[in-house]
Design an enzyme around this catalytic site. Sequence first.
Site, PDB file in Angstrom:
ATOM      1  N   GLY A   1       0.806  -1.217   0.000  1.00  0.00           N
ATOM      2  CA  GLY A   1       0.000   0.000   0.000  1.00  0.00           C
ATOM      3  C   GLY A   1       0.838   1.265   0.000  1.00  0.00           C
ATOM      4  N   SER A   2       2.091   1.168  -0.476  1.00  0.00           N
ATOM      5  CA  SER A   2       2.927   2.382  -0.444  1.00  0.00           C
ATOM      6  C   SER A   2       2.477   3.405  -1.489  1.00  0.00           C
ATOM      7  CB  SER A   2       4.408   2.035  -0.611  1.00  0.00           C
ATOM      8  OG  SER A   2       4.695   1.680  -1.941  1.00  0.00           O
TER       9      SER A   2
ATOM     10  N   ILE B   1      -9.110  -6.423 -14.398  1.00  0.00           N
ATOM     11  CA  ILE B   1     -10.368  -5.766 -14.013  1.00  0.00           C
ATOM     12  C   ILE B   1     -11.480  -6.316 -14.918  1.00  0.00           C
ATOM     13  CG2 ILE B   1     -11.554  -3.510 -14.058  1.00  0.00           C
ATOM     14  CD1 ILE B   1      -9.639  -3.741 -11.746  1.00  0.00           C
TER      15      ILE B   1
ATOM     16  N   ASN C   1      -3.623   2.734 -13.800  1.00  0.00           N
ATOM     17  CA  ASN C   1      -2.805   1.723 -13.116  1.00  0.00           C
ATOM     18  C   ASN C   1      -1.364   2.200 -13.102  1.00  0.00           C
ATOM     19  OD1 ASN C   1      -2.085  -0.849 -11.970  1.00  0.00           O
ATOM     20  ND2 ASN C   1      -1.257  -1.417 -13.979  1.00  0.00           N
TER      21      ASN C   1
ATOM     22  N   HIS D   1       2.606   0.772 -13.122  1.00  0.00           N
ATOM     23  CA  HIS D   1       3.398  -0.421 -13.431  1.00  0.00           C
ATOM     24  C   HIS D   1       4.879  -0.080 -13.216  1.00  0.00           C
ATOM     25  CE1 HIS D   1       4.046  -4.304 -15.306  1.00  0.00           C
ATOM     26  NE2 HIS D   1       5.091  -3.756 -15.910  1.00  0.00           N
TER      27      HIS D   1
ATOM     28  N   ASP E   1      -1.850  -4.123 -18.930  1.00  0.00           N
ATOM     29  CA  ASP E   1      -0.762  -3.160 -19.194  1.00  0.00           C
ATOM     30  C   ASP E   1      -0.739  -2.583 -20.605  1.00  0.00           C
ATOM     31  OD1 ASP E   1       0.134  -3.687 -16.578  1.00  0.00           O
ATOM     32  OD2 ASP E   1       1.353  -5.364 -17.279  1.00  0.00           O
TER      33      ASP E   1
ATOM     34  N   GLU F   1       7.688   5.873  -8.549  1.00  0.00           N
ATOM     35  CA  GLU F   1       6.254   5.568  -8.586  1.00  0.00           C
ATOM     36  C   GLU F   1       5.500   6.540  -7.678  1.00  0.00           C
ATOM     37  OE1 GLU F   1       4.929   1.457  -8.208  1.00  0.00           O
ATOM     38  OE2 GLU F   1       6.962   0.769  -8.596  1.00  0.00           O
TER      39      GLU F   1
HETATM   40  C1  GAR Z   1       4.176  -1.425  -7.118  1.00  0.00           C
HETATM   41  O1  GAR Z   1       5.545  -1.495  -7.388  1.00  0.00           O
HETATM   42  C2  GAR Z   1       3.369  -1.442  -8.399  1.00  0.00           C
HETATM   43  O2  GAR Z   1       4.000  -0.754  -9.463  1.00  0.00           O
HETATM   44  C3  GAR Z   1       3.304  -2.916  -8.689  1.00  0.00           C
HETATM   45  O3  GAR Z   1       3.058  -3.488  -7.432  1.00  0.00           O
HETATM   46  C4  GAR Z   1       3.689  -2.707  -6.421  1.00  0.00           C
HETATM   47  C5  GAR Z   1       2.695  -2.403  -5.322  1.00  0.00           C
HETATM   48  O4  GAR Z   1       3.330  -1.798  -4.245  1.00  0.00           O
HETATM   49  N1  GAR Z   1       2.268  -3.203  -9.634  1.00  0.00           N
HETATM   50  C6  GAR Z   1       2.395  -4.091 -10.627  1.00  0.00           C
HETATM   51  O5  GAR Z   1       3.384  -4.790 -10.771  1.00  0.00           O
HETATM   52  C7  GAR Z   1       1.191  -4.180 -11.564  1.00  0.00           C
HETATM   53  N2  GAR Z   1       1.464  -5.011 -12.697  1.00  0.00           N
HETATM   54  P1  GAR Z   1       2.508  -0.980  -3.152  1.00  0.00           P
HETATM   55  O6  GAR Z   1       1.437  -1.922  -2.620  1.00  0.00           O
HETATM   56  O7  GAR Z   1       3.527  -0.647  -2.098  1.00  0.00           O
HETATM   57  O8  GAR Z   1       1.938   0.232  -3.822  1.00  0.00           O
END
Ligand code: GAR
Length: 202
Positions: free
Chosen positions: A16-17, A93, A107, A109, A150, A179
Amino acid sequence: MERGRVAILVGSKGRGSNMEAIVRASQEPGFPMEVAVVFAPSDTAPAIERAQSLGVPVVVLPSEPEAFAQSLLREMAERNVDLLCLAGYMRLIPASVVEALRGRILNIHPALLPKFGGKGMYGMRVHEAVLAAGETESGATVHFVNERYDEGDILIQRRVPVLPNDTPETLAARVLEQEHRAYPEAIRIWWERYGKGRKASL
Ligand code: GAR
């Protein structure tokens, strides 16, 4: 100033960052959108506690796809949400949701799409693939969500170098920092380009 309303859908295992980065950005003066709700795909998602400690309401969605779609759309409508942001959500989704919210789902990525995307390309696997391919740069992409993993149009990207001694973990950390900047920036852009006018015309 009228603010738009964002919902964030976290992953069942995600930290959840990115959700936290969006919530914190939305609390800065002048940010055009507020976080109305965090959706969790399971009641054990680690991001739930994080959202609650930030004071954001959390709704746990049912896992069966049809019920998931219905609850999500109902909650979005009832809470007057303009934009849905996926943050660590790894499943596709449902098409009915994409159809109903076309142009209103984003989204993030952890790579420079269209490279290193698609089914099965998520989390640490992405960084492993980037290193295995000998890439000299990677980054974060915020894109629109369509029916395929994606592949929706790209809204913004932020780039980072891949360094000679990188491991998947060191690269992931460098990308994650970007991100956390990219998502709030993308939301601002979305609101300016697509959200503001729509809200005014409602
Ligand atoms: C993030 O790095 C996001 O880009 C990735 O999952 C992580 C979630 O981290 N998403 C994907 O790979 C989607 N294909 P978070 O829960 O700390 O935000």
